[in-house]
Design an enzyme around this catalytic site. Structure first.
Site, PDB file in Angstrom:
ATOM      1  N   GLY A   1       0.813  -1.222   0.000  1.00  0.00           N
ATOM      2  CA  GLY A   1       0.000   0.000   0.000  1.00  0.00           C
ATOM      3  C   GLY A   1       0.839   1.261   0.000  1.00  0.00           C
ATOM      4  O   GLY A   1       1.603   1.498  -0.928  1.00  0.00           O
ATOM      5  N   ASP A   2       0.716   2.055   1.076  1.00  0.00           N
ATOM      6  CA  ASP A   2       1.497   3.289   1.163  1.00  0.00           C
ATOM      7  C   ASP A   2       2.609   3.161   2.192  1.00  0.00           C
ATOM      8  O   ASP A   2       3.049   4.146   2.771  1.00  0.00           O
ATOM      9  CB  ASP A   2       0.574   4.468   1.498  1.00  0.00           C
ATOM     10  CG  ASP A   2      -0.105   4.291   2.848  1.00  0.00           C
ATOM     11  OD1 ASP A   2      -0.288   3.111   3.265  1.00  0.00           O
ATOM     12  OD2 ASP A   2      -0.442   5.299   3.494  1.00  0.00           O
ATOM     13  N   GLU A   3       3.061   1.909   2.403  1.00  0.00           N
ATOM     14  CA  GLU A   3       4.165   1.686   3.348  1.00  0.00           C
ATOM     15  C   GLU A   3       5.470   1.455   2.579  1.00  0.00           C
ATOM     16  O   GLU A   3       5.529   0.605   1.684  1.00  0.00           O
ATOM     17  CB  GLU A   3       3.899   0.444   4.195  1.00  0.00           C
ATOM     18  CG  GLU A   3       2.811   0.632   5.231  1.00  0.00           C
ATOM     19  CD  GLU A   3       2.551  -0.667   5.991  1.00  0.00           C
ATOM     20  OE1 GLU A   3       1.858  -0.603   6.998  1.00  0.00           O
ATOM     21  OE2 GLU A   3       3.043  -1.725   5.552  1.00  0.00           O
TER      22      GLU A   3
END
Lengths: 211, 324
Positions: free
Chosen positions: B235-237
């Protein structure tokens, strides 16, 4: 073993001989081939220094293409033409019109036709040299077709290439065509009588020149 | 016995002919009779150059002369020569492949030359096919190697941002820890999470969200050294390995720099989107020596930032950082 004058004389003689062979080869493969023998030596194979780069062929492990031609009668001995297998492949390709600058040892596959081509090349070259030596010495010669072999040489093998301690004429060869430069070696193992005849003849000629 | 020798010459599976110094044919064996259709009665006594015009070439005349006058043997390879003897005149010299051996013979003080012709047509075809097969195999092998390389790259990289994925990150972290251990160095693991990414996705849609992630990856990459690595974990990691640090403070300097890099909004389809980062830091060997442990501690430190209002960085602290 040879004086500088003798070396120069032999180098010149042999270059004339291989020049004829190169012309013949050029005619067959329909390309201009330059064949030269930059250096000639007379040595005992057991005296060769393993560190000498010119003899790397003997002391490096790997596959070796060897063609040998036995000759006899008055002028006696055995001639060998040797190339590392990958150089032999470049030479065969060059004769067959398949130009390749270099061949990696692991990519070197010598096919039946390659071996036939190399047999003919060595036949032409060795015939020219041995034949002309016979003419030079005015000696009768008999020779047969060369035998060709693909050998795997290990570090301990150099002596086996020439089984006994013999004197050999070493001709460092160089085939030039287009951008390729194939380097091999010709060894001519001579009987003591033949060596003496060769040296006597050369000395006689040199004395004539200087006398 | 002579009769047996003649019978054998007749049956032998190669062409054998003998000529004298005048090039007159003395022997013409059965194979040649069958191959050319010319009987020995027709050929014997005639000049070789009439019977086999190919020998008119200078090159071959020299070979014959060398055998007859110098005693030289000679081999000619089918690969370098056209056929020497044809079934009929005017047939294609390229189709038939023949090896030739020329040998000198002597009898009662006279010199002769024996010419042996071996048919190599099938062998040449086989070698030709084999060469082609080898070429094809080489091409196939290279294709397989390239596709393996592509598969490996795909399996280790994130298709959206092109960054290494979690699997590649784990391998790199193991390698980096081993290297740091050997050189008695230190490294930092940064756990990077974007702030408010879900809202961006909800407001602008997934396509814009994806472009934001691509730009995030780009900015992260641009603000670390080439010897460091950034990966997209999911994801946004994102996660970053900072190699060969002089002290722990170095990692904080990098976090400052990353924070600055995100002050400017990200422009996607005429939208100017503001994004900030929450970053947790763990350091080898101070906080741990295992890859999973270091990543977990960095994650826990990042959560502290999230809980305390987002946007910023924090060094792992075993007293303060706990899940929940």
């Amino acid at each position: 073993m040879l004086t500088e004058l003798q070396k120069d004389m032999l180098t010149e003689l042999v270059n004339v001989y291989v020049g004829q062979a190169a012309n013949m080869l050029s005619e067959i493969v329909d390309k201009h081939i330059v064949l030269s023998i930059p250096e000639v030596e007379l040595i005992s194979i057991s005296d060769v220094d393993p560190g000498d780069r010119r003899y790397k062929l003997f002391f490096s492990e790997g596959h070796l293409f060897r063609s040998s031609l036995q000759f006899g009668y008055d002028f006696q001995g055995k001639a060998f033409l040797m190339f590392p297998a990958e150089q032999a492949k470049v030479l065969a390709n060059m004769c067959l019109g398949e130009l390749t600058e270099t061949i990696e040892p692991e990519e070197c596959r010598l096919l039946d036709t390659d071996l036939d081509v190399l047999k003919e090349v060595s036949n032409i070259l060795l015939n020219a040299i041995i034949g002309e030596f016979g003419n030079f010495l005015e000696m009768k010669l008999e020779y047969v077709l060369p035998d060709i072999e693909l050998l795997h040489v290990t570090h301990s093998d150099p002596q086996i290439l020439l089984q006994n301690e013999v004197y050999v004429l070493v001709l460092h060869t160089s085939f030039l065509l287009a951008d390729t430069n194939v380097k091999g070696i010709i060894l001519i193992a001579l009987s003591m009588n033949s060596i003496s005849s060769l040296l006597d003849k050369m000395n006689a000629l040199l004395e004539d020149d200087h006398g | 016995m002579d009769n047996l020798v003649i019978q054998a010459l007749g049956k032998i599976n190669m062409g054998i002919l003998i000529i004298d110094r005048q090039l007159k044919v003395i022997l013409w064996n059965g194979w040649l009779e069958r191959f050319t259709g010319k009987s020995k009665e027709e050929v014997i006594g005639r000049n070789l150059l009439e019977v086999c015009p190919r020998f008119k070439l200078n090159m071959y005349q020299n070979i014959l002369q060398n055998a007859l006058y110098q005693g030289q043997s000679r081999f000619c390879s089918s690969a370098l020569h056209k056929a020497f003897i044809l079934p009929k005149e005017n047939e294609d010299e390229h189709f038939y492949k023949q090896n030739m051996h020329v040998e000198p013979l002597y009898e009662n003080g006279r010199n002769y030359a024996m010419i042996q012709i071996s048919d190599m047509t099938n062998t040449s075809t086989r070698v030709y096919k084999l060469k082609n097969l080898i070429k094809e195999l080489d091409v196939e092998y290279n294709k397989v190697k390239i596709s393996e390389k592509i598969s490996k790259h795909l399996s280790m990289h994130d298709s959206l941002t092109g960054l290494p994925n979690r699997r590649a990150f784990n391998e790199r972290l193991i390698w980096a820890i081993n290297h740091a251990e050997r050189s008695e160095g230190r490294l930092a693991v940064l756990f990077v999470d974007t702030d408010g990414f879900k809202q961006i996705n909800d407001t602008y849609g997934h396509e814009v969200g994806d472009q934001v992630l691509v730009e995030t990856a780009k900015r992260l990459k641009e603000n670390i050294r080439s010897t460091d690595s950034v990966a997209r974990l999911s994801g946004d990691e994102f996660s970053i390995i900072l190699n060969q640090l002089n002290d722990d403070h170095d990692a904080e300097v990098v976090c400052e720099k990353l924070g600055t890099a995100f002050i400017a909004p990200i422009e996607v389809s005429s939208n100017f989107i503001h994004l900030s980062l929450s970053i947790g830091i763990s350091v080898y060997p101070r906080h741990g020596e295992e890859p999973a442990e270091l990543l977990r501690y960095a994650d826990q430190a990042m959560y502290r930032i999230k809980k305390n209002g987002k946007s910023g960085y924090a060094m792992y602290d075993s007293q303060r950082d706990q899940y929940g």
